[in-house]
Design a protein around this motif. Sequence first.
Motif, mmCIF file in Angstrom:
data_model
loop_
_atom_site.group_PDB
_atom_site.id
_atom_site.type_symbol
_atom_site.label_atom_id
_atom_site.label_comp_id
_atom_site.label_asym_id
_atom_site.label_seq_id
_atom_site.Cartn_x
_atom_site.Cartn_y
_atom_site.Cartn_z
ATOM 1 N N SER A 1 0.813 -1.211 0.000
ATOM 2 C CA SER A 1 0.000 0.000 0.000
ATOM 3 C C SER A 1 0.849 1.265 0.000
ATOM 4 N N ALA A 2 2.175 1.129 0.150
ATOM 5 C CA ALA A 2 3.066 2.292 0.128
ATOM 6 C C ALA A 2 3.018 2.933 -1.247
ATOM 7 N N PRO A 3 3.096 4.287 -1.277
ATOM 8 C CA PRO A 3 3.041 4.955 -2.582
ATOM 9 C C PRO A 3 4.212 4.533 -3.459
ATOM 10 N N ASN A 4 3.948 4.395 -4.737
ATOM 11 C CA ASN A 4 4.962 3.992 -5.698
ATOM 12 C C ASN A 4 5.650 5.244 -6.231
ATOM 13 N N LEU A 5 6.833 5.558 -5.682
ATOM 14 C CA LEU A 5 7.577 6.738 -6.113
ATOM 15 C C LEU A 5 8.413 6.396 -7.335
ATOM 16 N N ASN A 6 8.302 7.223 -8.352
ATOM 17 C CA ASN A 6 9.075 7.068 -9.582
ATOM 18 C C ASN A 6 9.741 8.390 -9.914
ATOM 19 N N TRP A 7 10.860 8.309 -10.622
ATOM 20 C CA TRP A 7 11.528 9.507 -11.116
ATOM 21 C C TRP A 7 10.873 9.920 -12.432
ATOM 22 N N HIS A 8 10.546 11.199 -12.536
ATOM 23 C CA HIS A 8 9.969 11.770 -13.744
ATOM 24 C C HIS A 8 10.833 12.956 -14.175
ATOM 25 N N PRO B 1 23.597 23.532 -15.266
ATOM 26 C CA PRO B 1 22.861 22.266 -15.380
ATOM 27 C C PRO B 1 23.468 21.372 -16.467
ATOM 28 N N LEU B 2 23.556 20.097 -16.163
ATOM 29 C CA LEU B 2 24.062 19.128 -17.121
ATOM 30 C C LEU B 2 23.112 19.005 -18.304
ATOM 31 N N PHE B 3 21.816 19.064 -18.030
ATOM 32 C CA PHE B 3 20.787 19.011 -19.069
ATOM 33 C C PHE B 3 19.957 20.283 -18.957
ATOM 34 N N PRO B 4 20.295 21.338 -19.699
ATOM 35 C CA PRO B 4 19.549 22.595 -19.575
ATOM 36 C C PRO B 4 18.042 22.388 -19.768
ATOM 37 N N ASN B 5 17.269 23.009 -18.893
ATOM 38 C CA ASN B 5 15.808 22.992 -18.874
ATOM 39 C C ASN B 5 15.207 21.702 -18.322
ATOM 40 N N TYR B 6 16.018 20.737 -17.913
ATOM 41 C CA TYR B 6 15.491 19.469 -17.412
ATOM 42 C C TYR B 6 15.918 19.236 -15.976
ATOM 43 N N ILE B 7 14.981 18.802 -15.140
ATOM 44 C CA ILE B 7 15.305 18.317 -13.806
ATOM 45 C C ILE B 7 14.468 17.073 -13.549
ATOM 46 N N PHE B 8 14.904 16.291 -12.582
ATOM 47 C CA PHE B 8 14.219 15.056 -12.239
ATOM 48 C C PHE B 8 13.486 15.249 -10.916
ATOM 49 N N VAL B 9 12.291 14.708 -10.813
ATOM 50 C CA VAL B 9 11.531 14.757 -9.566
ATOM 51 C C VAL B 9 10.992 13.362 -9.283
ATOM 52 N N GLN B 10 11.083 12.978 -8.010
ATOM 53 C CA GLN B 10 10.586 11.661 -7.609
ATOM 54 C C GLN B 10 9.235 11.872 -6.923
ATOM 55 N N THR B 11 8.208 11.288 -7.509
ATOM 56 C CA THR B 11 6.856 11.463 -6.991
ATOM 57 C C THR B 11 5.973 10.318 -7.458
ATOM 58 N N THR B 12 4.771 10.306 -6.959
ATOM 59 C CA THR B 12 3.802 9.317 -7.431
ATOM 60 C C THR B 12 3.117 9.874 -8.666
ATOM 61 N N PHE C 1 5.755 18.084 -17.905
ATOM 62 C CA PHE C 1 6.469 16.829 -17.753
ATOM 63 C C PHE C 1 6.819 16.312 -19.136
ATOM 64 N N ILE C 2 7.927 15.629 -19.248
ATOM 65 C CA ILE C 2 8.227 14.906 -20.477
ATOM 66 C C ILE C 2 7.316 13.686 -20.455
ATOM 67 N N ALA C 3 6.524 13.540 -21.506
ATOM 68 C CA ALA C 3 5.503 12.492 -21.511
ATOM 69 C C ALA C 3 5.544 11.717 -22.823
ATOM 70 N N PHE C 4 5.009 10.515 -22.755
ATOM 71 C CA PHE C 4 4.850 9.662 -23.917
ATOM 72 C C PHE C 4 3.434 9.125 -23.877
ATOM 73 N N ASN C 5 2.683 9.358 -24.954
ATOM 74 C CA ASN C 5 1.272 8.967 -25.028
ATOM 75 C C ASN C 5 0.459 9.535 -23.866
ATOM 76 N N GLY C 6 0.776 10.776 -23.466
ATOM 77 C CA GLY C 6 0.018 11.439 -22.419
ATOM 78 C C GLY C 6 0.398 11.062 -21.003
ATOM 79 N N ASN C 7 1.326 10.140 -20.818
ATOM 80 C CA ASN C 7 1.748 9.721 -19.487
ATOM 81 C C ASN C 7 3.171 10.194 -19.220
ATOM 82 N N PRO C 8 3.428 10.778 -18.025
ATOM 83 C CA PRO C 8 4.787 11.199 -17.701
ATOM 84 C C PRO C 8 5.761 10.030 -17.803
ATOM 85 N N VAL C 9 6.902 10.276 -18.441
ATOM 86 C CA VAL C 9 7.923 9.247 -18.613
ATOM 87 C C VAL C 9 8.529 8.915 -17.256
ATOM 88 N N VAL C 10 8.739 7.635 -17.008
ATOM 89 C CA VAL C 10 9.368 7.165 -15.773
ATOM 90 C C VAL C 10 10.827 6.842 -16.077
#
Length: 174
Positions: free
Chosen positions: A6-13, A57-68, A84-93
């Motif tokens: 039941s713990a939240p599933n944290l992913n990097w986006h 920044p190593l990747f200008p304009n991009y940062i990573f966030v870990q969230t559900t 968010f960077i997304a593919f088919n409407g879903n944030p990329v993990v």
Amino acid sequence: MTNPDSAPNLNWHILYTYPRYERKVHNHLLRNNFNSFLPVHTIVKQWSDRKKKTEVPLFPNYIFVQTTTNKCFRVLDFHGISHFIAFNGNPVVVGDEVIQTIKKMMGTSNLSVEERLIVGDKVLIQGGIFDGLTGIVYRKNGRSRFCVQISAINQIISVDIDTSDVSMIKLVKQ
């Protein structure tokens, strides 16, 4: 005791920020209890009278966030975030192993980001004696140098250009 299922599933986006807002967004996310990762590296900037080491920044304009996935869209309310960077409407993990690899690579002194330039790409030269000229990638020579066709002088001429002095010109589709 908490059930691990039941713990939240944290992913990097991956977040795309406004230009030069990476640090502001990163700090804002940290203040709001989000795990954020902004990879940076040190470069030497040359002015007419001096050189200065600067952390960028190593990747200008991009940062990573870990969230559900559920909290992803709450992050978009923060000023400075475009999307968010997304593919088919879903944030990329992004996998934890990718983040760990980037962190390890940041500890090396010879880190650089290579643009994926291919033969035929239009580029802008930023630095050296050809600063400001545009050209076309003519031939790749090894890992860190390119031969570029310089079209601004109306001749077919090529010159080796260090990749740190070349940026791809993004063409706008009409």
